[in-house]
Design a protein around this motif. Sequence first.
Motif, PDB file in Angstrom:
ATOM      1  N   LEU A 171       0.949  -1.058   0.037  1.00 24.96           N
ATOM      2  CA  LEU A 171       0.090  -0.012   0.034  1.00 24.96           C
ATOM      3  C   LEU A 171       0.822   1.252   0.032  1.00 24.96           C
ATOM      4  N   GLU A 172       2.129   1.295   0.660  1.00 23.22           N
ATOM      5  CA  GLU A 172       3.011   2.338   0.690  1.00 23.22           C
ATOM      6  C   GLU A 172       3.407   2.628  -0.829  1.00 23.22           C
ATOM      7  N   LYS A 173       3.782   1.398  -1.356  1.00 21.19           N
ATOM      8  CA  LYS A 173       4.293   1.532  -2.789  1.00 21.19           C
ATOM      9  C   LYS A 173       3.414   2.270  -3.642  1.00 21.19           C
ATOM     10  N   LEU A 174       1.991   1.675  -3.585  1.00 26.35           N
ATOM     11  CA  LEU A 174       0.758   2.224  -4.181  1.00 26.35           C
ATOM     12  C   LEU A 174       0.466   3.574  -4.197  1.00 26.35           C
ATOM     13  N   THR A 175       0.475   4.074  -2.933  1.00 24.07           N
ATOM     14  CA  THR A 175      -0.044   5.479  -2.594  1.00 24.07           C
ATOM     15  C   THR A 175       1.023   6.342  -2.385  1.00 24.07           C
ATOM     16  N   GLY A 176       2.147   6.190  -1.984  1.00 25.70           N
ATOM     17  CA  GLY A 176       3.239   7.057  -1.631  1.00 25.70           C
ATOM     18  C   GLY A 176       3.157   7.483  -0.145  1.00 25.70           C
ATOM     19  N   ARG A 177       2.251   6.929   0.513  1.00 25.30           N
ATOM     20  CA  ARG A 177       2.204   7.241   1.931  1.00 25.30           C
ATOM     21  C   ARG A 177       2.715   6.243   2.984  1.00 25.30           C
ATOM     22  N   PRO A 178       3.508   6.764   3.958  1.00 25.28           N
ATOM     23  CA  PRO A 178       4.273   6.064   4.653  1.00 25.28           C
ATOM     24  C   PRO A 178       3.370   4.936   5.320  1.00 25.28           C
ATOM     25  N   ALA A 179       3.781   3.450   5.504  1.00 22.86           N
ATOM     26  CA  ALA A 179       3.272   2.416   5.938  1.00 22.86           C
ATOM     27  C   ALA A 179       2.432   2.793   7.260  1.00 22.86           C
ATOM     28  N   SER A 180       3.335   3.387   8.234  1.00 24.15           N
ATOM     29  CA  SER A 180       2.893   3.564   9.647  1.00 24.15           C
ATOM     30  C   SER A 180       1.606   4.503   9.570  1.00 24.15           C
ATOM     31  N   GLU A 181       1.551   5.527   8.679  1.00 26.57           N
ATOM     32  CA  GLU A 181       0.366   6.249   8.600  1.00 26.57           C
ATOM     33  C   GLU A 181      -0.699   5.547   8.167  1.00 26.57           C
ATOM     34  N   ILE A 182      -0.497   4.612   6.884  1.00 21.71           N
ATOM     35  CA  ILE A 182      -1.506   3.847   6.607  1.00 21.71           C
ATOM     36  C   ILE A 182      -2.287   2.996   7.442  1.00 21.71           C
ATOM     37  N   ASP A 183      -1.269   2.318   8.295  1.00 22.87           N
ATOM     38  CA  ASP A 183      -1.633   1.438   9.444  1.00 22.87           C
ATOM     39  C   ASP A 183      -2.511   2.249  10.256  1.00 22.87           C
ATOM     40  N   THR A 184      -2.272   3.350  10.764  1.00 23.36           N
ATOM     41  CA  THR A 184      -3.115   3.903  11.806  1.00 23.36           C
ATOM     42  C   THR A 184      -4.196   4.333  11.089  1.00 23.36           C
ATOM     43  N   ALA A 185      -4.307   4.830   9.946  1.00 23.93           N
ATOM     44  CA  ALA A 185      -5.585   5.555   9.374  1.00 23.93           C
ATOM     45  C   ALA A 185      -6.699   4.286   8.888  1.00 23.93           C
ATOM     46  N   VAL A 186      -6.138   3.229   8.499  1.00 20.77           N
ATOM     47  CA  VAL A 186      -7.022   2.139   8.160  1.00 20.77           C
ATOM     48  C   VAL A 186      -7.589   1.316   9.158  1.00 20.77           C
ATOM     49  N   TRP A 187      -6.449   0.936  10.182  1.00 13.48           N
ATOM     50  CA  TRP A 187      -6.648  -0.029  11.147  1.00 13.48           C
ATOM     51  C   TRP A 187      -6.413   0.486  12.602  1.00 13.48           C
ATOM     52  N   GLY A 188      -6.129   1.713  12.514  1.00 10.92           N
ATOM     53  CA  GLY A 188      -6.039   2.221  14.108  1.00 10.92           C
ATOM     54  C   GLY A 188      -7.201   2.557  14.648  1.00 10.92           C
ATOM     55  N   GLY A 189      -8.528   3.053  13.823  1.00  8.98           N
ATOM     56  CA  GLY A 189      -9.683   3.503  14.364  1.00  8.98           C
ATOM     57  C   GLY A 189     -10.734   2.209  14.541  1.00  8.98           C
ATOM     58  N   PRO A 190     -11.857   2.752  14.733  1.00 11.70           N
ATOM     59  CA  PRO A 190     -12.880   2.053  15.177  1.00 11.70           C
ATOM     60  C   PRO A 190     -13.489   1.301  13.549  1.00 11.70           C
ATOM     61  N   GLU A 191     -13.204   1.897  12.568  1.00  7.37           N
ATOM     62  CA  GLU A 191     -13.777   1.650  11.181  1.00  7.37           C
ATOM     63  C   GLU A 191     -13.912   0.062  10.893  1.00  7.37           C
ATOM     64  N   GLU A 192     -12.588  -0.773  10.987  1.00  6.77           N
ATOM     65  CA  GLU A 192     -12.531  -2.019  10.541  1.00  6.77           C
ATOM     66  C   GLU A 192     -13.304  -2.844  11.383  1.00  6.77           C
ATOM     67  N   SER A 193     -13.126  -2.502  12.727  1.00  3.49           N
ATOM     68  CA  SER A 193     -14.170  -3.366  13.687  1.00  3.49           C
ATOM     69  C   SER A 193     -15.625  -3.299  13.179  1.00  3.49           C
ATOM     70  N   ARG A 194     -16.034  -2.112  12.973  1.00  6.21           N
ATOM     71  CA  ARG A 194     -17.516  -1.854  12.510  1.00  6.21           C
ATOM     72  C   ARG A 194     -17.763  -2.754  11.351  1.00  6.21           C
ATOM     73  N   ALA A 195     -16.832  -2.589  10.374  1.00  8.37           N
ATOM     74  CA  ALA A 195     -17.096  -3.224   9.033  1.00  8.37           C
ATOM     75  C   ALA A 195     -17.008  -4.666   9.164  1.00  8.37           C
ATOM     76  N   GLU A 196     -16.072  -5.316  10.159  1.00  7.67           N
ATOM     77  CA  GLU A 196     -16.299  -6.658  10.371  1.00  7.67           C
ATOM     78  C   GLU A 196     -17.771  -7.190  10.975  1.00  7.67           C
ATOM     79  N   ALA A 197     -18.246  -6.115  11.672  1.00 11.12           N
ATOM     80  CA  ALA A 197     -19.597  -6.249  12.177  1.00 11.12           C
ATOM     81  C   ALA A 197     -20.768  -5.887  11.233  1.00 11.12           C
ATOM     82  N   GLY A 198     -20.446  -5.653  10.141  1.00 11.99           N
ATOM     83  CA  GLY A 198     -21.336  -5.425   8.887  1.00 11.99           C
ATOM     84  C   GLY A 198     -21.814  -3.981   8.732  1.00 11.99           C
ATOM     85  N   SER A 199     -21.024  -2.982   9.067  1.00  9.06           N
ATOM     86  CA  SER A 199     -21.004  -1.671   8.540  1.00  9.06           C
ATOM     87  C   SER A 199     -20.040  -1.002   8.310  1.00  9.06           C
TER      88      SER A 199
END
Length: 204
Positions: free
Chosen positions: A27-55
């Motif tokens: 994802l870093e190679k694709l976007t040019g955004r640092p991997a650590s920032e991607i990790d925090t943005a995509v997986w660091g908040g509540p969104e992924e857990s909510r998605a896993e529960a159907g939203s």
Amino acid sequence: MPQIRFVIFDMDEVLYDYDHAKRLGLLEKLTGRPASEIDTAVWGGPEESRAEAGSPATPEGYLAQYAQLLGYPIDFDTWADIRRQMMRPRPDVLDLVRRLGKKTDLALLTNNGMLLKPALPVCAPEAAAIFGEKAHVSAEFRARKPDPVIYHRICAKYGYDPAETAFVDDRKANVEGAELAGLTGHVYTSRNELLRFLEVHGLV
């Protein structure tokens, strides 16, 4: 000891190696955004857990949310290919599950949002072939492991009592949730230990 007629498997770190760092690198190679920032943005908040529960409740909704968090207009094919590259099948475990499938009913249950469902034939073709329509992401059940309700819902979907169902996952908390729901649980550590568990229950 109740007779086991239905066995539910987790996917990542049971049937496949799962390399999150590799995904972040891609994802870093694709976007040019640092991997650590991607990790925090995509997986660091509540969104992924909510998605896993159907939203969000649809693959399209999940992809739109993912692209927004990523800060990059990723499409389905790219998302699925990156998910594929971060996984590596475990042939010896998959072969054991195929063998088990000749004797009992099987299902797959992975904590994931709706986008993984149509991507499974790309990301995990071996699992898609073994489980067919019984390959499920948690979002389909509007709950996520280890909530006991998800185990009740998947058992009810296929007409099995929890007492005649086994559940295999590498995470102890997920297995404990299944056991609270009345299933027989096994914490996956190795193919040999899984084989012993299945032998004890007369499944192989």
